[in-house]
Design a protein around this motif. Structure first.
Motif, PDB file in Angstrom:
ATOM      1  N   TYR A  22       0.823  -1.207   0.000  1.00  0.00           N
ATOM      2  CA  TYR A  22       0.000   0.000   0.000  1.00  0.00           C
ATOM      3  C   TYR A  22       0.861   1.263   0.000  1.00  0.00           C
ATOM      4  CZ  TYR A  22      -2.946   3.783   1.516  1.00  0.00           C
ATOM      5  OH  TYR A  22      -3.566   4.992   1.604  1.00  0.00           O
ATOM      6  N   GLU A  23       1.878   1.291   0.863  1.00  0.00           N
ATOM      7  CA  GLU A  23       2.746   2.460   0.944  1.00  0.00           C
ATOM      8  C   GLU A  23       3.489   2.690  -0.370  1.00  0.00           C
ATOM      9  OE1 GLU A  23       2.785   4.584   3.195  1.00  0.00           O
ATOM     10  OE2 GLU A  23       2.151   3.674   5.074  1.00  0.00           O
ATOM     11  N   VAL A  24       3.926   1.597  -0.989  1.00  0.00           N
ATOM     12  CA  VAL A  24       4.603   1.718  -2.284  1.00  0.00           C
ATOM     13  C   VAL A  24       3.644   2.259  -3.334  1.00  0.00           C
ATOM     14  CG1 VAL A  24       5.675   0.425  -4.160  1.00  0.00           C
ATOM     15  CG2 VAL A  24       6.344  -0.037  -1.801  1.00  0.00           C
ATOM     16  N   PHE A  25       2.393   1.797  -3.293  1.00  0.00           N
ATOM     17  CA  PHE A  25       1.396   2.311  -4.226  1.00  0.00           C
ATOM     18  C   PHE A  25       1.190   3.805  -4.039  1.00  0.00           C
ATOM     19  CE2 PHE A  25      -1.019  -1.939  -4.875  1.00  0.00           C
ATOM     20  CZ  PHE A  25       0.013  -2.370  -5.695  1.00  0.00           C
ATOM     21  N   ALA A  26       1.230   4.256  -2.771  1.00  0.00           N
ATOM     22  CA  ALA A  26       1.048   5.677  -2.496  1.00  0.00           C
ATOM     23  C   ALA A  26       2.154   6.506  -3.130  1.00  0.00           C
ATOM     24  CB  ALA A  26       1.014   5.921  -0.985  1.00  0.00           C
ATOM     25  N   THR A  33       7.194   7.817 -12.518  1.00  0.00           N
ATOM     26  CA  THR A  33       7.206   8.994 -13.385  1.00  0.00           C
ATOM     27  C   THR A  33       8.373   9.938 -13.122  1.00  0.00           C
ATOM     28  OG1 THR A  33       5.749  10.170 -11.831  1.00  0.00           O
ATOM     29  CG2 THR A  33       4.703   8.954 -13.627  1.00  0.00           C
ATOM     30  N   THR A  34       9.126   9.715 -12.056  1.00  0.00           N
ATOM     31  CA  THR A  34      10.222  10.633 -11.718  1.00  0.00           C
ATOM     32  C   THR A  34      11.224  10.827 -12.852  1.00  0.00           C
ATOM     33  OG1 THR A  34      10.069  10.356  -9.314  1.00  0.00           O
ATOM     34  CG2 THR A  34      12.219  10.970 -10.193  1.00  0.00           C
ATOM     35  N   PRO A  35      11.735   9.753 -13.471  1.00  0.00           N
ATOM     36  CA  PRO A  35      12.679   9.976 -14.586  1.00  0.00           C
ATOM     37  C   PRO A  35      12.064  10.793 -15.717  1.00  0.00           C
ATOM     38  CG  PRO A  35      12.720   7.685 -13.872  1.00  0.00           C
ATOM     39  CD  PRO A  35      11.547   8.326 -13.203  1.00  0.00           C
ATOM     40  N   TYR A  36      10.807  10.516 -16.018  1.00  0.00           N
ATOM     41  CA  TYR A  36      10.122  11.228 -17.101  1.00  0.00           C
ATOM     42  C   TYR A  36       9.876  12.689 -16.732  1.00  0.00           C
ATOM     43  CZ  TYR A  36       6.422  12.452 -20.426  1.00  0.00           C
ATOM     44  OH  TYR A  36       5.671  13.070 -21.396  1.00  0.00           O
ATOM     45  N   ILE A 154      -5.177  -0.074  -8.960  1.00  0.00           N
ATOM     46  CA  ILE A 154      -5.846   0.291 -10.209  1.00  0.00           C
ATOM     47  C   ILE A 154      -5.827   1.798 -10.416  1.00  0.00           C
ATOM     48  CG2 ILE A 154      -8.063   0.277 -11.429  1.00  0.00           C
ATOM     49  CD1 ILE A 154      -8.671  -2.369  -9.991  1.00  0.00           C
ATOM     50  N   VAL A 155      -6.106   2.544  -9.352  1.00  0.00           N
ATOM     51  CA  VAL A 155      -6.105   4.011  -9.435  1.00  0.00           C
ATOM     52  C   VAL A 155      -4.727   4.528  -9.824  1.00  0.00           C
ATOM     53  CG1 VAL A 155      -6.338   6.149  -8.110  1.00  0.00           C
ATOM     54  CG2 VAL A 155      -8.016   4.320  -7.830  1.00  0.00           C
ATOM     55  N   LYS A 156      -3.678   3.993  -9.200  1.00  0.00           N
ATOM     56  CA  LYS A 156      -2.325   4.465  -9.484  1.00  0.00           C
ATOM     57  C   LYS A 156      -1.916   4.167 -10.932  1.00  0.00           C
ATOM     58  CE  LYS A 156      -1.605   6.041  -5.380  1.00  0.00           C
ATOM     59  NZ  LYS A 156      -1.571   7.502  -5.154  1.00  0.00           N
ATOM     60  N   ILE A 157      -2.283   3.003 -11.416  1.00  0.00           N
ATOM     61  CA  ILE A 157      -1.945   2.648 -12.794  1.00  0.00           C
ATOM     62  C   ILE A 157      -2.590   3.626 -13.772  1.00  0.00           C
ATOM     63  CG2 ILE A 157      -2.293   0.930 -14.605  1.00  0.00           C
ATOM     64  CD1 ILE A 157      -0.080   0.199 -12.679  1.00  0.00           C
ATOM     65  N   LEU A 179      -2.845  16.076 -11.744  1.00  0.00           N
ATOM     66  CA  LEU A 179      -2.914  14.625 -11.804  1.00  0.00           C
ATOM     67  C   LEU A 179      -2.450  13.977 -10.499  1.00  0.00           C
ATOM     68  CD1 LEU A 179      -1.661  14.016 -15.447  1.00  0.00           C
ATOM     69  CD2 LEU A 179      -3.990  13.793 -14.575  1.00  0.00           C
ATOM     70  N   VAL A 180      -1.417  14.538  -9.870  1.00  0.00           N
ATOM     71  CA  VAL A 180      -0.957  14.030  -8.575  1.00  0.00           C
ATOM     72  C   VAL A 180      -2.052  14.183  -7.526  1.00  0.00           C
ATOM     73  CG1 VAL A 180       0.671  14.395  -6.687  1.00  0.00           C
ATOM     74  CG2 VAL A 180       1.490  14.397  -9.043  1.00  0.00           C
ATOM     75  N   ALA A 181      -2.710  15.342  -7.524  1.00  0.00           N
ATOM     76  CA  ALA A 181      -3.777  15.605  -6.551  1.00  0.00           C
ATOM     77  C   ALA A 181      -4.963  14.679  -6.773  1.00  0.00           C
ATOM     78  CB  ALA A 181      -4.213  17.068  -6.640  1.00  0.00           C
ATOM     79  N   LEU A 182      -5.372  14.502  -8.035  1.00  0.00           N
ATOM     80  CA  LEU A 182      -6.506  13.630  -8.335  1.00  0.00           C
ATOM     81  C   LEU A 182      -6.201  12.173  -8.000  1.00  0.00           C
ATOM     82  CD1 LEU A 182      -7.777  15.052 -11.754  1.00  0.00           C
ATOM     83  CD2 LEU A 182      -8.880  15.239  -9.502  1.00  0.00           C
ATOM     84  N   SER A 183      -4.951  11.765  -8.190  1.00  0.00           N
ATOM     85  CA  SER A 183      -4.548  10.411  -7.839  1.00  0.00           C
ATOM     86  C   SER A 183      -4.741  10.163  -6.345  1.00  0.00           C
ATOM     87  CB  SER A 183      -3.084  10.179  -8.226  1.00  0.00           C
ATOM     88  OG  SER A 183      -2.625   8.928  -7.761  1.00  0.00           O
ATOM     89  N   THR A 184      -4.365  11.149  -5.541  1.00  0.00           N
ATOM     90  CA  THR A 184      -4.533  11.023  -4.087  1.00  0.00           C
ATOM     91  C   THR A 184      -6.004  10.969  -3.707  1.00  0.00           C
ATOM     92  OG1 THR A 184      -2.480  12.271  -3.753  1.00  0.00           O
ATOM     93  CG2 THR A 184      -3.960  12.063  -1.866  1.00  0.00           C
TER      94      THR A 184
END
Length: 490
Positions: A22-26, A33-36, A154-157, A179-184
């Motif tokens: 779960y924490e990794v998913f968060a 996306t960090t490299p991109y 699923i949400v994170k993907i 997008l980061v905010a909506l993901s959360t």
């Protein structure tokens, strides 16, 4: 006699895996996306997100009111009674919803009155709204994460795909923040589908919402102090340096460290509930045994990861973040020390200080650390930029660890920590020098990085085996016993 009304927890190993997942998913979106993002937005664009997000996080901290930490322990203590668990949850959830709504209102007002980065600030208001639906503390309290992980995955993907699809140029900073905010927000909303199977209905008139306020405030202070270092670093970098590049270097190096820290502290998070239960049952010897094992586990994995990061940083950063983030190399090397320090201090807090009711006493330690961090930042950031901020965080967190050891000296001794960890320290130092030397003599970054990681893992493992670590011997014994049992059943 079995209590059918009780909420049955999963095993610690299962919970560790699910909590880690779960924490990794968060953190999955920023990790992948960090490299991109580093290459598309650059240090300036990443810095804008880092600075504005740090401001929003202050309001999230105040809105949370310490409910997450306090609530987890309260839920753990009453999980034998589903109705009582439901009552406590709704009381705390409504209390936090009220404080978060107040914090959100003040934040939006300030955002409208501020001209600098107004759009970015307003978008990040979604994070405050999303925090209302963050119920991780409930599932940590009942020690069950299996209901949440799949939906969040699923949400994170979906959000990862959206970032790659819509963030194309340096001008898309606002799109990335959205997008980061909506993901959360979407991730937190998935909790609503899981809580129905955990809680039962309670009468609204039976709720005493404000009876927890005092205890929440006690846990609120350490929540601020432990989070304020990173936020303070980013905010002061934005104020005391020109542009946002220093924030960008800091953000990306710190993000890598935070992702690795999740794997180290995930066990601490789920153990808080079990230790709270044991303390209420008066099983101090069992608590001490579990604390010793957790300390061993944390040092077993944090020391080699920290030593490895120091050795591979010069090869890893250019490959992972791309050109323009060379200053993040030194920052990552400095941050690597936090994996050990925070891992240990977090363990002492979650395993004993919190469950034993000593949370109020460590507030003095945390406050002192925050003051030292601020003063150190004030004098070093104008001269050394992000490096000064990183050093300030390491100094503050080290002092907190020392303070924690002093507070629990009647339960856990510093010499016990050295006795448990000297083998890992020895193996980590040897491995660190080996990894660093390999990186220096090889001119091919990708091949060199691969050899550094492989040889580092192998050398560390061999040294630990040669030193006959009792913790590893215990794990090995349990593993073979389980294998023997399963083979015997066939």
């Amino acid at each position: 006699m079995e209590n059918n009304n009780a909420i049955k927890p999963k095993s610690i190993k299962v919970n560790y895996i699910f909590n880690l997942v779960y924490e990794v998913f968060a953190l999955l979106t920023p990790l992948i996306t960090t490299p991109y993002i580093s290459r598309v937005l650059g240090a300036e664009g990443v810095g804008v997100y880092s600075y504005t997000n740090s401001i929003a996080q202050y309001f999230i901290l105040f809105g949370n009111l310490g409910v997450a930490t306090y609530g987890q322990m309260q839920i753990a203590g009453c999980r034998e009674d589903r109705k009582q668990t439901s009552r406590v949850f709704y009381e705390l959830w409504i209390l936090r919803a009220l404080t978060m709504a107040l914090s959100l209102g003040i934040y939006i007002l300030i955002a409208f009155l501020t001209t600098e980065y107004r759009e970015e600030r307003l978008i990040l208001g979604i994070l405050l709204f999303a925090s209302i639906f963050d119920m991780t503390w409930l599932f940590r309290g009942i020690e069950d994460f299996s209901k949440v992980v799949i939906r969040n995955f699923i949400v994170k993907i979906v959000m990862i795909a959206a970032i790659f699809s819509f963030v194309k140029t340096k001008d898309d900073v606002d799109v990335y923040i959205l997008l980061v905010a909506l993901s959360t927000l979407l991730g937190n909303l998935t909790f609503l589908f899981s809580m129905r199977n955990v809680l039962c209905r309670v009468e609204l008139k039976s709720l005493r919402i404000f009876r927890h306020t005092k205890q929440c405030l006690i846990f609120f202070i350490p929540t601020i102090a432990t989070s304020v270092y990173t936020l303070l670093d980013k905010t002061m970098l934005g104020i005391l340096t020109e542009g946002t590049s220093q924030n960008g270097y800091y953000e990306q190096a710190h993000k890598i460290e935070q992702i690795l820290l999740v794997a180290i502290t995930s066990l601490n998070t789920i153990m808080r509930s079990r230790m709270s239960y044991l303390y209420q049952q008066g099983k101090l010897d069992e608590m001490r045994k579990r604390l010793n094992r957790s300390i061993s586990f944390i040092m077993l994995i944090s020391i080699p990861i920290a030593a490895g990061l120091i050795g591979i940083a010069s090869n890893f950063i250019p490959l992972f973040l791309g050109n323009g983030f060379e200053e993040s190399v030194v920052l990552l090397q400095i941050f690597s020390l936090l994996l050990i320090v925070i891992g240990l201090s977090n363990c002492l807090n979650t395993h004993f200080l919190g469950p034993s009711g000593r949370q109020g006493k460590n507030n003095y330690v945390l406050a002192a650390g925050a003051v030292i961090n601020f003063v150190f930042n004030y004098f070093t950031i104008p001269v050394y930029g992000a490096v000064g901020a990183a050093c300030a965080s390491v100094l503050a967190e080290t002092l907190i660890l020392i303070g924690y050891l002093f507070l629990i000296r009647d339960f856990f001794k510093f010499k016990t920590m050295l006795k448990l960890g000297w083998r890992y320290i020895t193996a980590g130092i040897v491995m660190g020098f080996m990894v660093y030397y390999i990186g220096e003599i090889l001119n091919k970054p990708l091949i060199g990085l691969f050899l550094q990681v492989v040889l580092g893992v192998v050398s560390y493992g061999l040294i630990i085996i040669a030193l006959r670590d009792p913790f590893m011997a215990e794990i090995k014994k349990q593993f073979f016993c389980k294998v023997k049992t399963k083979v015997g059943k066939r």
